[in-house]
Design a protein around this motif. Structure first.
Motif, PDB file in Angstrom:
ATOM      1  N   SER A  12       0.838  -1.227  -0.025  1.00  0.00           N
ATOM      2  CA  SER A  12       0.039  -0.084  -0.070  1.00  0.00           C
ATOM      3  C   SER A  12       1.097   1.245  -0.002  1.00  0.00           C
ATOM      4  O   SER A  12       1.974   1.203   0.726  1.00  0.00           O
ATOM      5  N   SER A  13       0.477   2.261  -0.583  1.00  0.00           N
ATOM      6  CA  SER A  13       1.327   3.746  -0.681  1.00  0.00           C
ATOM      7  C   SER A  13       1.187   4.133   0.891  1.00  0.00           C
ATOM      8  O   SER A  13       2.386   4.803   0.954  1.00  0.00           O
ATOM      9  N   PHE A  14       0.389   3.916   1.539  1.00  0.00           N
ATOM     10  CA  PHE A  14       0.375   4.519   2.868  1.00  0.00           C
ATOM     11  C   PHE A  14       0.079   3.462   3.905  1.00  0.00           C
ATOM     12  O   PHE A  14      -0.474   2.402   3.621  1.00  0.00           O
ATOM     13  N   GLN A  15       0.625   3.532   5.098  1.00  0.00           N
ATOM     14  CA  GLN A  15       0.610   2.777   6.076  1.00  0.00           C
ATOM     15  C   GLN A  15      -0.374   3.170   7.208  1.00  0.00           C
ATOM     16  O   GLN A  15      -0.670   4.257   7.358  1.00  0.00           O
ATOM     17  N   ILE A  16      -0.763   2.347   8.101  1.00  0.00           N
ATOM     18  CA  ILE A  16      -1.771   2.609   9.119  1.00  0.00           C
ATOM     19  C   ILE A  16      -0.948   3.567  10.249  1.00  0.00           C
ATOM     20  O   ILE A  16       0.025   3.292  10.459  1.00  0.00           O
TER      21      ILE A  16
END
Length: 84
Positions: A12-16
């Motif tokens: 994913s491009s972004f993480q939690i």
């Protein structure tokens, strides 16, 4: 946090917990933190926690989520929950 040896890693491009900008509303920028990442057969969608409004926006298409400049980036630890 325990690691599951059978877990599958999906990119994913972004993480939690990562602070991002929501670009779908053009009047003023909205900043939030990634609360959940939803993978479908053709898209990645995010749920964003908007700290100032104490609310979560669900099912945001990844095309409307933007990385912040290095100087504005932030990551917080989100509580582990069964959120989806």
């Amino acid at each position: 946090m325990r690691k599951n040896p059978k877990a599958v890693k999906l990119e994913s491009s972004f993480q939690i917990g990562e602070r991002v900008k929501l670009t779908v509303i053009q009047t003023r920028p909205i900043f939030g933190y990634v609360r959940a990442i939803i993978f479908t057969s053709s898209k990645v969608r995010y749920s964003l926690w908007i700290k100032e409004a104490e609310t979560t926006l669900h099912n945001i298409d990844s095309v409307h989520v933007e990385r912040l400049p290095e100087s504005e980036r932030d990551v917080i630890e989100m509580p582990e929950d069964n959120y989806s």
